[in-house]
Design an enzyme around this catalytic site. Structure first.
Site, mmCIF file in Angstrom:
data_model
loop_
_atom_site.group_PDB
_atom_site.id
_atom_site.type_symbol
_atom_site.label_atom_id
_atom_site.label_comp_id
_atom_site.label_asym_id
_atom_site.label_seq_id
_atom_site.Cartn_x
_atom_site.Cartn_y
_atom_site.Cartn_z
ATOM 1 N N LYS A 169 42.736 40.317 -24.557
ATOM 2 C CA LYS A 169 42.154 40.053 -23.056
ATOM 3 C C LYS A 169 40.737 40.173 -23.134
ATOM 4 C CE LYS A 169 41.491 40.301 -18.682
ATOM 5 N NZ LYS A 169 41.050 39.220 -17.762
ATOM 6 N N LYS A 238 32.800 46.446 -16.755
ATOM 7 C CA LYS A 238 33.905 47.231 -17.425
ATOM 8 C C LYS A 238 34.587 46.530 -18.496
ATOM 9 C CE LYS A 238 37.960 46.788 -16.163
ATOM 10 N NZ LYS A 238 39.527 46.436 -15.720
HETATM 11 P P1 NAD Z 1 41.204 45.147 -6.763
HETATM 12 O O1 NAD Z 1 40.166 46.165 -6.767
HETATM 13 O O2 NAD Z 1 41.107 43.735 -5.987
HETATM 14 O O3 NAD Z 1 42.775 45.799 -6.709
HETATM 15 C C1 NAD Z 1 42.937 46.752 -7.287
HETATM 16 C C2 NAD Z 1 44.116 47.448 -6.169
HETATM 17 O O4 NAD Z 1 44.480 49.002 -6.716
HETATM 18 C C3 NAD Z 1 43.499 47.806 -4.831
HETATM 19 O O5 NAD Z 1 44.467 47.322 -3.909
HETATM 20 C C4 NAD Z 1 43.493 49.263 -4.820
HETATM 21 O O6 NAD Z 1 43.336 49.666 -3.522
HETATM 22 C C5 NAD Z 1 44.555 49.850 -5.756
HETATM 23 N N1 NAD Z 1 44.292 50.963 -6.204
HETATM 24 C C6 NAD Z 1 43.063 51.748 -6.677
HETATM 25 N N2 NAD Z 1 43.467 52.931 -6.955
HETATM 26 C C7 NAD Z 1 44.941 53.217 -6.743
HETATM 27 C C8 NAD Z 1 45.673 54.182 -6.961
HETATM 28 N N3 NAD Z 1 45.187 55.473 -7.591
HETATM 29 N N4 NAD Z 1 46.918 54.100 -6.694
HETATM 30 C C9 NAD Z 1 47.253 52.863 -6.343
HETATM 31 N N5 NAD Z 1 46.591 51.937 -5.946
HETATM 32 C C10 NAD Z 1 45.361 51.944 -6.334
HETATM 33 O O7 NAD Z 1 41.049 44.590 -8.423
HETATM 34 P P2 NAD Z 1 41.723 43.366 -8.914
HETATM 35 O O8 NAD Z 1 40.743 42.195 -8.887
HETATM 36 O O9 NAD Z 1 43.008 43.111 -8.508
HETATM 37 O O10 NAD Z 1 41.866 43.505 -10.599
HETATM 38 C C11 NAD Z 1 43.155 44.388 -10.901
HETATM 39 C C12 NAD Z 1 42.893 44.747 -12.575
HETATM 40 O O11 NAD Z 1 43.015 43.172 -12.985
HETATM 41 C C13 NAD Z 1 41.746 44.984 -13.031
HETATM 42 O O12 NAD Z 1 41.869 45.796 -14.066
HETATM 43 C C14 NAD Z 1 40.883 43.824 -13.462
HETATM 44 O O13 NAD Z 1 40.051 43.949 -14.525
HETATM 45 C C15 NAD Z 1 42.031 42.738 -13.771
HETATM 46 N N6 NAD Z 1 41.716 41.153 -13.608
HETATM 47 C C16 NAD Z 1 41.328 40.722 -12.459
HETATM 48 C C17 NAD Z 1 40.862 39.516 -12.289
HETATM 49 C C18 NAD Z 1 40.225 38.726 -11.191
HETATM 50 O O14 NAD Z 1 39.912 37.719 -11.263
HETATM 51 N N7 NAD Z 1 40.297 39.853 -10.055
HETATM 52 C C19 NAD Z 1 41.300 38.721 -13.389
HETATM 53 C C20 NAD Z 1 42.154 39.149 -14.593
HETATM 54 C C21 NAD Z 1 42.137 40.349 -14.638
#
Ligand code: NAD
Length: 300
Positions: A169, A238
């Site tokens: 990834k 990150k």
């Molecule tokens: P985001 O910040 O939108 O979502 C994260 C969620 O986790 C939020 O709803 C938050 O409230 C929740 N959260 C935070 N701390 C928490 C805890 N202690 N307990 C329970 N819930 C908690 O992030 P995202 O964009 O959805 O990304 C999530 C993961 O996927 C990341 O690691 C990111 O790098 C990866 N990712 C994101 C994308 C993208 O396009 N957004 C694409 C591929 C991968």
């Protein structure tokens, strides 16, 4: 099957919804109440902690922002590790291989198998179920969750080794970041020289410089100045930082990717880590004194 799902953000909300709609019984948790309500309204069952999620289902998936949060949710107090039912912990987040292996070992002591299954393809891919899912871990356990992962996206088995999916990834995301940053510099240069940005993108997309930045990010959210790709500059920083530390640990020279990381840092410093990844163009525009926008878009 019964599935726990923790982290209902930009990506997780769509993935959990797809699992519910595919007929799985999904137990959900997020620290944001409003995120829980949306998925519960579709039929998911809301519980009150990661431990309660892991008391309810043998398979617990997470989509969380940072490696430290994944560690805490997986192995901290009231975490998945304390659950009575859980057998498999599937990490859909981008966590890096070092943290994946650390969590693998901590959970293995409690007979819970960690599987890393990071995804790529953005919010739209999560919505449509077209993200690439890069799974690694013991084959039998990965096979047990494969049908559910195929609901989330296009499944790839990367290997037995914990963290292999995470390395895969990061190798992908650093390319995505580099393309976005390099396209920003290229487009600002062209516009400052007097080129029309729409024509630039048409030409590049018929030429060798094309990428997801030129085919999707720039036409859809940069030129219209909406900057709502759905992935933050902070999360991309990150990912690139995790890539740099893995590459350096392997003795690989990474000068280009270090320059990409520097621009991501500048963007986070000037615009905040929650600004969209596509705003990496703004610090360049500011210094160049031009904006890359469609001719039809009024200037701000
Ligand atoms: P985001 O910040 O939108 O979502 C994260 C969620 O986790 C939020 O709803 C938050 O409230 C929740 N959260 C935070 N701390 C928490 C805890 N202690 N307990 C329970 N819930 C908690 O992030 P995202 O964009 O959805 O990304 C999530 C993961 O996927 C990341 O690691 C990111 O790098 C990866 N990712 C994101 C994308 C993208 O396009 N957004 C694409 C591929 C991968």
């Amino acid at each position: 099957m019964d599935i726990g799902f923790i982290g209902l953000g930009n990506m997780g909300a769509h993935m959990a919804r797809r699992l519910v709609q595919a007929g799985h019984k999904v137990f959900i948790y997020d620290t944001r109440q409003e995120a829980i309500g949306d998925i519960a309204a579709l039929g998911a069952i809301a519980v009150r902690s990661p431990k309660e999620v892991a008391d309810s289902a043998e398979t617990v998936m997470v989509s969380l922002p940072t490696p430290d949060i994944v560690l805490k949710v997986a192995t901290g107090p009231d975490g998945v590790i304390e659950g009575k039912k859980v057998k498999r912990f599937v990490d859909l987040s981008t966590t890096g291989s070092v943290m994946a292996q650390r969590i693998f070992k901590l959970l293995a002591d409690k007979n819970i198998v960690q599987i890393d299954a990071p995804v790529s393809g953005g919010v739209r891919g999560a919505e449509k179920g077209t993200v690439a899912v890069m799974a690694s871990g013991p084959r039998a356990d990965v096979e047990a969750v494969e049908p559910a992962l195929k609901v989330i996206g296009k499944f790839f088995y990367i290997g037995e080794k914990s963290g292999a999916g995470q390395t895969m990834k990061l190798c992908n995301n650093v390319l995505s970041a580099a393309a976005t940053v390099a396209t920003s510099e290229s487009m600002v240069t062209g516009v400052k020289a007097g080129l029309d940005p729409r024509i630039m993108l048409d030409v590049i997309n018929a030429s060798s410089g094309r990428s997801t930045a030129t085919e999707q990010k720039f036409p859809e959210v940069v030129l219209p100045r909406t900057f709502n790709q759905g992935f933050t500059a902070g999360l991309m920083k990150k990912d690139v930082d995790l890539f740099l530390s893995e590459a350096k640990a392997l003795g690989v020279p990474v000068q280009t990717c270090e320059a990409v990381a520097a621009l991501l840092k500048l963007t986070c410093d000037e615009l905040g880590p929650d600004s969209d990844i596509t705003t990496v163009i703004k610090p360049i525009e500011k210094r160049a004194g031009v904006e890359v926008r469609s001719k039809s878009e009024p200037s701000s």
